[in-house]
Design an enzyme around this catalytic site. Structure first.
Site, PDB file in Angstrom:
ATOM      1  CG  HIS A 306      73.259  -9.307 107.484  1.00 40.62           C
ATOM      2  ND1 HIS A 306      74.144  -8.613 106.691  1.00 40.62           N
ATOM      3  CD2 HIS A 306      73.946  -9.674 108.597  1.00 40.62           C
ATOM      4  CE1 HIS A 306      75.323  -8.578 107.299  1.00 40.62           C
ATOM      5  NE2 HIS A 306      75.232  -9.201 108.444  1.00 40.62           N
ATOM      6  CG  ASP A 363      73.998 -11.871 114.920  1.00 39.68           C
ATOM      7  OD1 ASP A 363      75.087 -12.142 115.435  1.00 39.68           O
ATOM      8  OD2 ASP A 363      73.863 -11.012 114.036  1.00 39.68           O
TER       9      ASP A 363
END
Length: 428
Positions: A306, A363
């Site tokens: 991320h 996600d």
């Protein structure tokens, strides 16, 4: 605020810049007067080292894997709260009392219907239009229908606009889906919860009553909580930048939707799901892990790592538990989930991924859950926009109320030609 300063030396000139301290997190060097003092700009592509505003909404510590909304840990909110309660928290700064939550929930419920003329507006789009294209257009068009909530200097109108945007976004998203598959629009039902209403508007049909599965309703509500706000990301910064010019709130949120549509921002869960489907079977995982570690192979593990988190994404922990609940409630077995679990386990035990701090993010699992519920991948980003509207609206309100707010105007490092004389076309 602290009395500390940073000394910045540029050539033979040194300037003192104040150091500001927040509640938690790193200090920031106040460079608002830097150009006036030195004649030089700072250079920060992507603004990754620049605090663009002061905010009391959301705090992220990427190194420790911490995400707080108004001081409350995201894991606790996802486990014990509801999306409506989190929406109230982000908008108002404190958790609501039972009566305050009931009033807020009722207000949002009473704003869920869309102006009937907007149904005609939908029919102007092609049937195969992407839901995000429709949402950009419809949300931007709201300013043409709700003139009584576009005066950004009136706190009451700002509140009405905020409530309308949060309330109408599920209706707008559901209608985009219904239009794409040729089914009639389903009107909101005031007896249902925010999330239950969205499920019914999306998957219900007039021919029969839609039955809401509590575990699915709770899972989707949890996904909404996890996506409600995430500090000064690209779409939130877009909303603030658009709002800094004085644009009406509907235009600002439409701008946020447009930014979120970019695959580098809102499309990660779809990319992760497609990757898991490509792997297909658990026994193929070692092959794909080897490819991910090969710097000459373009393949990358989607849903890992991320921009901010350099530790385990706190939202992923909640998602891992939620996906099991959904699969159990729907009595489905999906090899994609088996691939996800084993891929996570193998990647976390591999020194390569640990050294590069490539941990699963939200996600990685959310796409699997949304697919199991029945959403096509084209709706994934639309659901993200639905949830993030709460954060966008809260950030927009905070920006409008900030006395230090100015119209956004980044500067640049110009590397084009210096001034030169114009040469007539017949002499070139």
């Amino acid at each position: 605020m602290t009395d500390k300063t940073a000394t910045i030396t540029l050539g033979d000139k040194s300037v003192e810049s104040p150091i500001l301290s927040g509640t938690v997190g790193p200090d920031v060097v106040d460079i608002r007067k830097f150009y006036g003092q030195t004649g030089a700009f700072t250079y920060d592509p992507g603004f990754t080292s620049t605090a663009s505003c002061e905010s009391k909404l959301t705090y992220i510590d990427g190194d420790e894997g911490v995400l707080l909304h108004r001081g409350y840990a995201i894991g606790e909110l996802a486990e014990h709260s509801s999306f409506m309660e989190v929406a109230y928290l982000l908008l108002n700064g404190e958790l609501p009392s039972a009566d305050e939550l009931k009033t807020f929930d009722n207000t949002i419920t009473r704003h869920t219907m869309l102006h009937e003329q907007l149904a005609t507006f939908y029919r102007g789009f092609r049937r195969d239009a992407h839901p995000m294209a429709i949402m950009c257009g419809v949300v931007g068009a709201l300013s043409a229908f709700y003139h009584d909530s576009t005066d950004i200097q009136d706190p009451h109108q700002r509140m009405i606009a905020s409530h309308r945007l949060i309330a109408k976004m599920p209706t707008i998203a559901a209608m985009a889906y219904k239009y794409s598959i040729g089914q009639p629009f389903i009107y909101p039902n005031n007896e249902l919860s925010y999330t239950g209403n969205f499920l019914r508007m999306t998957f219900g049909v007039p021919a029969e009553e839609y039955e809401i599965v509590p575990a699915v309703e709770r899972a989707l509500d949890r996904i909404f909580i996890l996506h409600a706000d995430h500090e000064q990301n690209a779409s939130t910064s877009t909303v603030r930048l658009a709002g800094s010019s004085g644009a009406n709130p509907f235009a600002c949120i439409a701008a946020g939707i447009a930014c979120l549509w970019g695959p580098a921002h809102g499309g990660a869960n779809e990319a992760a799901l497609n990757m898991l489907r490509e792997i297909g079977r658990p026994e193929r995982i070692p092959e794909y892990i080897a490819r991910a570690k090969d710097k000459d192979d373009p393949f990358r593990l989607m849903g890992f790592g991320h921009r901010v988190y350099k530790n385990y994404d706190p939202r992923a922990t909640v998602m891992q538990k939620t996906v099991r609940e959904v699969f159990a409630a729907l009595k489905v077995s999906d090899p994609v989930f088996d691939v996800a679990l084993q891929l996570e386990e193998m990647a976390l035990s591999d020194d390569y991924f640990a050294e590069k701090k490539l941990f699963p993010n939200v996600d990685f699992y959310s796409g699997v859950i949304l697919s199991a519920i029945g959403f096509p991948t084209t709706m994934f980003t639309a659901l993200f926009a639905l949830a993030r509207t709460v954060g966008w609206v809260a950030q927009w309100n905070e920006m409008i109320s900030d006395p230090a707010q100015k119209i956004g105007r980044p500067r640049q490092l110009y590397t084009g030609p210096a001034q030169r004389p114009y040469v007539p076309v017949d002499k070139r």
